[in-house]
Design an enzyme around this catalytic site. Structure first.
Site, PDB file in Angstrom:
ATOM      1  N   GLU A 142      -5.149   2.567  -3.970  1.00  0.00           N
ATOM      2  CA  GLU A 142      -3.540   2.571  -3.738  1.00  0.00           C
ATOM      3  C   GLU A 142      -2.900   1.070  -3.513  1.00  0.00           C
ATOM      4  O   GLU A 142      -1.889   1.036  -2.706  1.00  0.00           O
ATOM      5  CB  GLU A 142      -3.000   3.742  -3.109  1.00  0.00           C
ATOM      6  N   ASP A 191       0.744  -1.200  -0.114  1.00  0.00           N
ATOM      7  CA  ASP A 191      -0.166   0.069   0.063  1.00  0.00           C
ATOM      8  C   ASP A 191       0.973   1.254   0.126  1.00  0.00           C
ATOM      9  O   ASP A 191       1.965   1.427   0.698  1.00  0.00           O
ATOM     10  CB  ASP A 191      -0.864  -0.090   1.282  1.00  0.00           C
ATOM     11  N   ILE A 192       0.617   2.278  -0.773  1.00  0.00           N
ATOM     12  CA  ILE A 192       1.331   3.479  -0.862  1.00  0.00           C
ATOM     13  C   ILE A 192       0.918   4.355   0.390  1.00  0.00           C
ATOM     14  O   ILE A 192      -0.340   4.590   0.754  1.00  0.00           O
ATOM     15  CB  ILE A 192       0.964   4.320  -2.023  1.00  0.00           C
ATOM     16  N   ASP A 195      -2.283   9.625 -10.294  1.00  0.00           N
ATOM     17  CA  ASP A 195      -2.161   8.494 -11.283  1.00  0.00           C
ATOM     18  C   ASP A 195      -0.945   8.114 -11.912  1.00  0.00           C
ATOM     19  O   ASP A 195      -0.519   6.994 -12.104  1.00  0.00           O
ATOM     20  CB  ASP A 195      -3.226   8.831 -12.619  1.00  0.00           C
ATOM     21  N   ASN A 201      -2.667  12.608  -3.372  1.00  0.00           N
ATOM     22  CA  ASN A 201      -3.680  13.352  -4.366  1.00  0.00           C
ATOM     23  C   ASN A 201      -4.145  14.729  -4.081  1.00  0.00           C
ATOM     24  O   ASN A 201      -4.503  15.613  -4.830  1.00  0.00           O
ATOM     25  CB  ASN A 201      -5.076  12.333  -4.137  1.00  0.00           C
TER      26      ASN A 201
END
Lengths: 213, 303
Positions: B220, B177-178, B194, B185
């Site tokens: 994500e 997971d980021i 993106d 964002n």
């Protein structure tokens, strides 16, 4: 009503047809072994005459015991015409692939194994149906042609599959034999569902066969 | 009407061979696509020109047609092609050779009905096969990042798990997971977000083996199936993935940021005995990585 009565075959005709099936399937098995290196045992055939509406129920009952089955369907079309169903019970895909291809060069292929399994099933089915139907036709002095095989693999509901177009006012002659590929676990049933259209012809072909023999 | 021209002119390949595979007829379509004129091939054995047909499968089908008079169908799905011809378009179809559906059938002597030769039709189905290939791919891949989608990953997990059970091979799973993706964002806009998803997918894909399956699980969140891998090695792989993300800044236009990921690692074992448990264990480990500071790899509890 008249037509139905005429269409049903007599006990004597049944006997002749059984004999023809016995000989044909014997020849088919022998030729498969000699020319194609496919070794198969075909058991004693069986004939069943039934009404069209009873057909789906009959097949479902027969196939039900083989839950993991795969079915190859192919229509044959000559004076002798109908539907061939080859029901394989629980298939080992590796064994199946080895039936036609001893080289096993599947490494290059990106397709998932189930696509190859399905296609191999059709190819083996096509040869087996061609051998059995072809030999019966030959003995009855007929030449048949075939549609490309279709295959159904277990999970689909059988109801949607058995959707035969048959006249209500008729009878179906169903030929059945069990088969087993020697030294494998691959086995199943072959059903030949003779089209009502060819019953009349079949009766005269049977009597011709008797005159010849 | 003179119909005798049809076999020559028809937009389909038509070949007739005798019982020994010697070519008797070779129509214009075959000549055009093969570059072999009929007078060059007629009278010769087909296998001399196409040695790829000298295989058990083709010959069994040929003998079946000769012996039983049935038709044999060589489907594109199974055989790809019988004759290695170039595709007819300069557009990329995704195939090296023309994809073909072929049919073989008996020809009989007019007088005695004996099968004396065999015909073979060749149909160009490259377009259809190409569409099918694209559809299959579209169904497997995530539209934004081009890595596998969740649906396909689930099928991979199921399949690999089956293999693991059947052959008792090791199987590991990573969930990653980021970190603080929402902030990326919010601060740099969704387009930059993106870009991060795409760039990260590319970096991780190139850091994995061919046998590993990497995909986007949603948002994500990404995951990775590592077949035939024990947990020690899986942790090392996870650490490598964490490194390729953190090592270089993510730069797009004037924006440049550091991105980090957290990774949870699970392995199939007595305790983790279903695909669902494999996913859940990795997810729990990932949660622990997040809880304990992020930008790190955490292994599932083994006891």
């Amino acid at each position: 009503m008249d037509k139905t009565e005429k269409a049903i075959i007599t006990e004597e005709e049944k006997e002749i047809l059984l004999e023809i099936m016995n000989i044909s399937f014997g020849k088919a098995a022998a030729d498969l072994a000699e020319f194609i290196d496919i070794y198969i045992e075909l058991s004693i055939p069986y004939i069943h005459v039934l009404e069209p509406r009873a057909l789906s129920g009959y097949l479902k009952k027969e196939i039900k015991d083989n839950l993991d089955c795969s079915i190859v369907e192919q229509k044959y079309w000559g004076k002798f015409k109908g539907d061939a169903l080859l029901v394989f019970s629980a298939i080992s895909s590796r064994e199946l692939l080895s039936l036609l291809d001893t080289e096993k060069d599947w490494g290059y292929c990106s397709d998932p194994i189930d696509v190859l399994e399905k296609e191999s099933l059709m190819e083996v089915g096509n040869i087996l149906i061609g051998a059995c139907v072809g030999k019966i036709a030959e003995m009855l002095n007929d030449i048949v042609t075939y549609t490309p095989p279709k295959v159904i693999i277990e999970t689909q509901p059988l109801d949607s599959f058995f959707n035969f177009q048959v006249e209500e006012d008729s009878s179906i002659i169903l030929l059945r034999t069990a088969f087993k590929f020697k030294s494998t676990d691959i086995s199943g049933f072959l059903f030949l569902i003779t089209s009502n259209e060819s019953v009349e012809w079949l009766k005269s072909a049977l009597s011709e066969f008797m005159e010849r023999s | 009407m003179d119909f005798s021209q049809i076999p020559y002119q028809i937009n389909i390949g038509l070949v007739i061979v005798d019982r020994d595979l010697k070519v008797i007829f070779w129509n214009n379509w075959m000549a055009m696509h093969s570059g072999i004129k009929d007078e060059e091939i007629i009278g010769h054995n087909l296998l001399e020109f196409y040695s790829n047909l000298d295989n058990v499968r083709f010959l069994k089908n040929f003998r079946s047609v000769i012996s039983f008079g049935n038709l044999s169908f060589f489907s594109q799905k199974l055989h790809k092609y019988l004759f290695p011809f170039n595709t007819t378009t300069s557009f990329d179809t995704g195939f090296e050779y023309m994809q073909q559906n072929c049919t073989m059938g008996p020809m009989r002597d007019k007088d005695n009905g004996e099968i004396n030769s065999v015909y073979l039709t060749v149909q160009d189905v490259t377009d259809l096969a190409s569409y099918e290939k694209k559809l299959v791919e579209a169904n497997m891949l995530d539209g934004l990042t081009g890595v596998f989608n969740r649906k396909y990953l689930n099928s991979v997990i199921e399949k690999e798990f089956e293999r693991h059970v059947r052959y008792s091979r090791a199987l590991c799973f990573l969930m990653l997971d980021i970190d603080f993706f929402k902030n990326i964002n919010d601060n740099y806009g969704h387009q930059f977000g993106d870009f991060v998803l795409k760039e990260l997918s590319a970096r991780i894909s190139s850091a994995l083996r061919d046998v590993d399956s990497f995909g986007r699980y949603g948002g994500e969140e990404f995951c990775c199936v590592l077949p035939e891998t024990d947990i020690k090695f899986a942790v090392a792989v996870a650490e490598r993935l964490r490194q390729v993300v953190v090592d270089e800044k993510f730069i797009n236009g004037s924006s440049s940021i550091d991105v980090t990921i957290s990774i949870g690692v699970s392995a199939s074992c007595d305790k983790v005995s279903t695909p669902e448990m494999l996913i859940r264990s990795a997810d729990e480990a990932l949660y622990k990585a997040k809880e304990t500071g992020r930008n790190k790899v955490v292994m599932m509890d083994e006891e």
